[in-house]
Motif scaffolding. Structure first.
Motif, mmCIF file in Angstrom:
data_model
loop_
_atom_site.group_PDB
_atom_site.id
_atom_site.type_symbol
_atom_site.label_atom_id
_atom_site.label_comp_id
_atom_site.label_asym_id
_atom_site.label_seq_id
_atom_site.Cartn_x
_atom_site.Cartn_y
_atom_site.Cartn_z
ATOM 1 N N GLN A 121 71.236 35.501 19.802
ATOM 2 C CA GLN A 121 71.246 36.760 18.922
ATOM 3 C C GLN A 121 69.755 36.568 18.215
ATOM 4 O O GLN A 121 69.628 37.164 17.086
ATOM 5 N N TRP A 122 69.565 35.091 18.061
ATOM 6 C CA TRP A 122 68.542 35.032 17.058
ATOM 7 C C TRP A 122 67.053 33.710 18.179
ATOM 8 O O TRP A 122 66.673 33.224 18.302
ATOM 9 N N ASP B 204 76.836 34.106 20.674
ATOM 10 C CA ASP B 204 76.060 33.872 21.767
ATOM 11 C C ASP B 204 74.197 33.341 20.978
ATOM 12 O O ASP B 204 73.822 34.069 20.016
ATOM 13 N N SER B 205 73.746 32.417 21.203
ATOM 14 C CA SER B 205 72.237 31.491 21.021
ATOM 15 C C SER B 205 71.040 33.190 21.215
ATOM 16 O O SER B 205 70.604 33.166 20.724
ATOM 17 N N ASP C 25 62.498 32.518 16.558
ATOM 18 C CA ASP C 25 61.973 31.099 15.405
ATOM 19 C C ASP C 25 60.642 30.521 16.353
ATOM 20 O O ASP C 25 60.465 29.787 17.170
ATOM 21 N N ASP D 134 66.491 32.193 8.427
ATOM 22 C CA ASP D 134 67.837 32.953 8.702
ATOM 23 C C ASP D 134 67.959 34.188 8.868
ATOM 24 O O ASP D 134 69.453 34.838 8.729
ATOM 25 N N LYS D 135 66.771 34.456 8.580
ATOM 26 C CA LYS D 135 67.033 36.109 8.522
ATOM 27 C C LYS D 135 66.244 36.816 8.690
ATOM 28 O O LYS D 135 64.602 36.201 8.435
ATOM 29 N N ARG E 102 70.426 35.524 10.883
ATOM 30 C CA ARG E 102 71.050 35.183 11.843
ATOM 31 C C ARG E 102 72.321 34.489 11.683
ATOM 32 O O ARG E 102 73.387 34.546 10.407
ATOM 33 N N VAL E 103 73.643 34.261 12.683
ATOM 34 C CA VAL E 103 75.032 34.392 12.499
ATOM 35 C C VAL E 103 75.151 33.423 13.676
ATOM 36 O O VAL E 103 75.173 33.018 14.326
ATOM 37 N N LYS E 104 75.782 32.299 13.410
ATOM 38 C CA LYS E 104 76.594 31.165 13.537
ATOM 39 C C LYS E 104 77.902 31.557 14.704
ATOM 40 O O LYS E 104 78.189 32.549 14.201
ATOM 41 N N GLY E 105 77.816 31.181 15.405
ATOM 42 C CA GLY E 105 79.264 30.688 16.361
ATOM 43 C C GLY E 105 79.199 32.081 16.905
ATOM 44 O O GLY E 105 80.336 32.506 17.899
ATOM 45 N N TYR F 168 70.588 39.877 22.540
ATOM 46 C CA TYR F 168 72.524 39.585 22.675
ATOM 47 C C TYR F 168 72.616 41.107 22.325
ATOM 48 O O TYR F 168 74.037 41.559 22.413
#
Length: 275
Positions: free
Chosen positions: A234-235, A231-232, A238, A210-211, A226-229, A177
């Motif tokens: 980005q995180w 490109d996946s 996990d 989430d962070k 972690r940002v919603k909406g 990302y």
């Protein structure tokens, strides 16, 4: 009757302790934090205080050389490693034997790849940094299992990087990302903070689903959420990551090495991981 009370007490303590185990352990070395643990008190799951005369090879491997900017001078040469008074010394030196090894410099580094990895939790590394032109000490993490493919798909977490004689450290995330899609500001992927390199400091990370919360001496310095909406990619954080600690020399970012400033070293007091 007292005998039964004693047995009941022991059984109660045992059951409580079983409930408090913070990790599910996979393949005997990958620690997965149990659900909801981030809302409870941290418990140490893995640590090294370098109290033995030799590096604990059940926990660490000396990093072999590689073609990356940071790894081209890595070596297992004993001159780049020592342990004394509960400290590990990782050194960057001038290579005195270029007939057997043509590289001008040698550097020491360790990683826990294949021996310890964890998913979510808290890590603290207490260390003292020495400075030199071209010195690039780093404390960082990479994915153990490569869930999403080749680098940079699985991400990189740089808990601490220091350049030359700077009075700041860099704390950074890299991923597909940020590197390929060039999304470095949504959200910002790195921060800098002042550091006193004349003393030992504790470099840390609190890693949640989430962070990523970066710290210096227990003070929060930078957060990567972690940002919603988006490109996946980005995180990728996990999955389990392993730990790298190395005294690097040279590279496009840090610049040329000044041999007059060598040797240089990073001194590690302890590494602690919690879940």
């Amino acid at each position: 009757m007292k005998k039964y009370y004693w047995l009941i007490s022991i059984l109660t303590i045992f059951l409580v302790n079983c409930k408090e185990v913070p990790s599910d352990i996979v393949d005997s070395y990958i620690y997965l934090q149990k659900n909801g643990r981030d809302r409870m008190d941290w418990r140490i799951i893995w640590e090294d205080h370098f109290d033995n005369a030799k590096l604990d090879t059940t926990k660490w491997t000396r990093i072999p050389p590689n073609n990356a900017d940071w790894g081209k001078h890595m070596t297992s040469n004993q001159q780049c490693y020592s342990i004394s008074n509960g400290n590990l010394f990782l050194k960057g030196i001038i290579n005195q034997d270029t007939l057997n090894d043509p590289r001008p410099f040698l550097t020491g580094g360790i990683y826990s790849k294949g021996k310890f990895a964890f998913q979510y939790g808290k890590i603290e590394i207490r260390a003292k940094l020495e400075s030199a032109q071209g010195a690039w000490p780093a404390i960082w993490m990479l994915a153990e299992q490569k869930k999403y493919g080749a680098y940079p798909r699985n991400g990189e977490i740089d808990i601490m990087e220091h350049l030359n004689f700077d009075d700041i450290i860099y704390q950074t995330t890299h991923s597909y990302y940020t590197l390929e899609l060039k999304q470095k500001e949504t959200p910002p992927h790195h921060g800098t903070t002042k550091v006193d390199t004349s003393r030992f400091n504790t470099y840390g990370l609190e890693w949640y689903p989430d962070k990523l919360v970066f710290t210096l001496n227990d003070e929060e310095t930078f957060i990567y959420p972690r940002v919603k909406g988006v490109d996946s990619s980005q995180w990728p954080y996990d999955q389990p990551f392993y730990v790298l600690i190395d005294q690097q020399l040279g590279g496009a970012w840090v610049g040329k090495v000044n041999p007059d400033n060598l040797p240089v070293q990073m001194i590690i007091d302890f590494v602690k991981v919690y879940q």
